[in-house]
Design a protein around this motif. Sequence first.
Motif, mmCIF file in Angstrom:
data_model
loop_
_atom_site.group_PDB
_atom_site.id
_atom_site.type_symbol
_atom_site.label_atom_id
_atom_site.label_comp_id
_atom_site.label_asym_id
_atom_site.label_seq_id
_atom_site.Cartn_x
_atom_site.Cartn_y
_atom_site.Cartn_z
ATOM 1 N N LEU A 24 37.434 49.150 44.578
ATOM 2 C CA LEU A 24 38.883 49.157 44.492
ATOM 3 C C LEU A 24 39.369 49.237 45.938
ATOM 4 O O LEU A 24 39.044 50.184 46.663
ATOM 5 C CB LEU A 24 39.364 50.363 43.688
ATOM 6 C CG LEU A 24 40.805 50.346 43.207
ATOM 7 C CD1 LEU A 24 41.002 49.260 42.159
ATOM 8 C CD2 LEU A 24 41.189 51.700 42.618
ATOM 9 N N LEU A 25 40.103 48.248 46.378
ATOM 10 C CA LEU A 25 40.409 48.083 47.793
ATOM 11 C C LEU A 25 41.764 48.697 48.148
ATOM 12 O O LEU A 25 42.773 48.404 47.510
ATOM 13 C CB LEU A 25 40.402 46.595 48.149
ATOM 14 C CG LEU A 25 39.120 45.851 47.744
ATOM 15 C CD1 LEU A 25 39.279 44.350 47.945
ATOM 16 C CD2 LEU A 25 37.925 46.375 48.535
ATOM 17 N N VAL A 26 41.760 49.535 49.189
ATOM 18 C CA VAL A 26 42.976 50.227 49.615
ATOM 19 C C VAL A 26 43.246 49.907 51.087
ATOM 20 O O VAL A 26 42.821 50.639 51.978
ATOM 21 C CB VAL A 26 42.867 51.753 49.421
ATOM 22 C CG1 VAL A 26 44.228 52.415 49.678
ATOM 23 C CG2 VAL A 26 42.353 52.097 48.037
ATOM 24 N N GLY A 83 37.388 35.774 42.130
ATOM 25 C CA GLY A 83 37.392 36.159 43.534
ATOM 26 C C GLY A 83 38.785 36.297 44.123
ATOM 27 O O GLY A 83 38.936 36.506 45.325
ATOM 28 N N ARG A 84 39.793 36.183 43.277
ATOM 29 C CA ARG A 84 41.165 36.336 43.760
ATOM 30 C C ARG A 84 41.568 37.802 43.731
ATOM 31 O O ARG A 84 41.183 38.550 42.846
ATOM 32 C CB ARG A 84 42.138 35.514 42.913
ATOM 33 C CG ARG A 84 41.910 34.020 42.974
ATOM 34 C CD ARG A 84 42.959 33.288 42.173
ATOM 35 N NE ARG A 84 42.717 31.853 42.107
ATOM 36 C CZ ARG A 84 43.491 30.986 41.490
ATOM 37 N NH1 ARG A 84 44.579 31.411 40.872
ATOM 38 N NH2 ARG A 84 43.189 29.695 41.480
ATOM 39 N N LEU A 85 42.388 38.194 44.706
ATOM 40 C CA LEU A 85 42.855 39.573 44.774
ATOM 41 C C LEU A 85 44.032 39.789 43.840
ATOM 42 O O LEU A 85 45.007 39.038 43.867
ATOM 43 C CB LEU A 85 43.271 39.914 46.200
ATOM 44 C CG LEU A 85 42.131 40.157 47.196
ATOM 45 C CD1 LEU A 85 42.677 40.186 48.620
ATOM 46 C CD2 LEU A 85 41.415 41.453 46.878
ATOM 47 N N LEU A 86 43.930 40.792 42.998
ATOM 48 C CA LEU A 86 45.014 41.164 42.105
ATOM 49 C C LEU A 86 45.588 42.499 42.554
ATOM 50 O O LEU A 86 44.863 43.386 43.001
ATOM 51 C CB LEU A 86 44.499 41.288 40.669
ATOM 52 C CG LEU A 86 43.846 40.044 40.062
ATOM 53 C CD1 LEU A 86 43.375 40.354 38.647
ATOM 54 C CD2 LEU A 86 44.813 38.869 40.061
ATOM 55 N N THR A 87 46.893 42.640 42.427
ATOM 56 C CA THR A 87 47.563 43.874 42.830
ATOM 57 C C THR A 87 47.434 44.927 41.744
ATOM 58 O O THR A 87 47.806 44.698 40.593
ATOM 59 C CB THR A 87 49.052 43.616 43.110
ATOM 60 O OG1 THR A 87 49.175 42.625 44.129
ATOM 61 C CG2 THR A 87 49.744 44.891 43.571
ATOM 62 N N LEU A 113 48.978 43.497 54.020
ATOM 63 C CA LEU A 113 47.990 44.406 53.433
ATOM 64 C C LEU A 113 47.002 43.652 52.548
ATOM 65 O O LEU A 113 45.798 43.932 52.549
ATOM 66 C CB LEU A 113 48.694 45.503 52.635
ATOM 67 C CG LEU A 113 49.454 46.543 53.464
ATOM 68 C CD1 LEU A 113 50.309 47.422 52.567
ATOM 69 C CD2 LEU A 113 48.489 47.401 54.283
ATOM 70 N N LYS A 114 47.507 42.685 51.799
ATOM 71 C CA LYS A 114 46.612 41.876 50.961
ATOM 72 C C LYS A 114 45.606 41.130 51.835
ATOM 73 O O LYS A 114 44.428 40.998 51.475
ATOM 74 C CB LYS A 114 47.425 40.888 50.141
ATOM 75 C CG LYS A 114 46.612 40.105 49.110
ATOM 76 C CD LYS A 114 47.525 39.261 48.230
ATOM 77 C CE LYS A 114 46.733 38.600 47.107
ATOM 78 N NZ LYS A 114 47.619 37.820 46.202
#
Length: 241
Positions: free
Chosen positions: A108-110, A131-135, A96-97
């Motif tokens: 906000l990414l879903v 630019g890193r994805l955080l949960t 998913l990530k």
Amino acid sequence: MKILAFDTSNKPLSVAVVDDGKVLAHIESTEKKTHSVSLLPDIKKGLEQSNLTVDDIDLIAVAKGPGSYTGVRIAVTVAKVLADTLNKKLVGVSSLKLLATNGDKKHLLVPLMDARNDNAFAGVYVNNRDGRLLTVISDHHTSMKNLFETLEQYESQELEFINATPRLAELIQNHFPKASIISTEDSLPDAAKLSKIAETTPAVKDIDNFIPTYLRLTQAEHDWYAKGNKEDKNVSYVEEV
């Protein structure tokens, strides 16, 4: 650092060979072949296109799920065998990530994976300043109804749903009419992006005990428990089958 990355957790198959951020080979396949048949030949092809051998690889990155039970098992098994036999580092990344990397950084990414019957595998991510994805909300299996209730705290226009099948897109549009939606066809998993996430993800410490992320029971396990069985000190589902 030379990275071999691959994802078979979804219908498309993606393989990439990346060297210090430069993509040397990138193979995408949406053919109706089983991933068990296609994965190893595609890895071999990617290495040949890169003029590398598997011994040249420093790190193996794999999408560890959730997703297709069979697809996830195939990728994780191949990754473990390669990492263990060749003494390479192994990194597992949420499927998913990986899908979230297809979204717009301002939203906000879903990311979603359709789990049928108006259910989905879902997570919520946001890009930080680097630019890193955080949960924001951990990956989980949920009904779309419950997911929508969880997301009510956010403005509709802030949300971007990624990898939505037509049915999920319909549900989203009815509940969040101002949200952005990226269809399944426009948000294919990308192994090159997987390699980028892997660069900043800790390597697996115990390869033998590295397992896929399923997030729900298989139908066989569900039926087994429904018959009154339970996993305890005496016997587990895996041991019995």
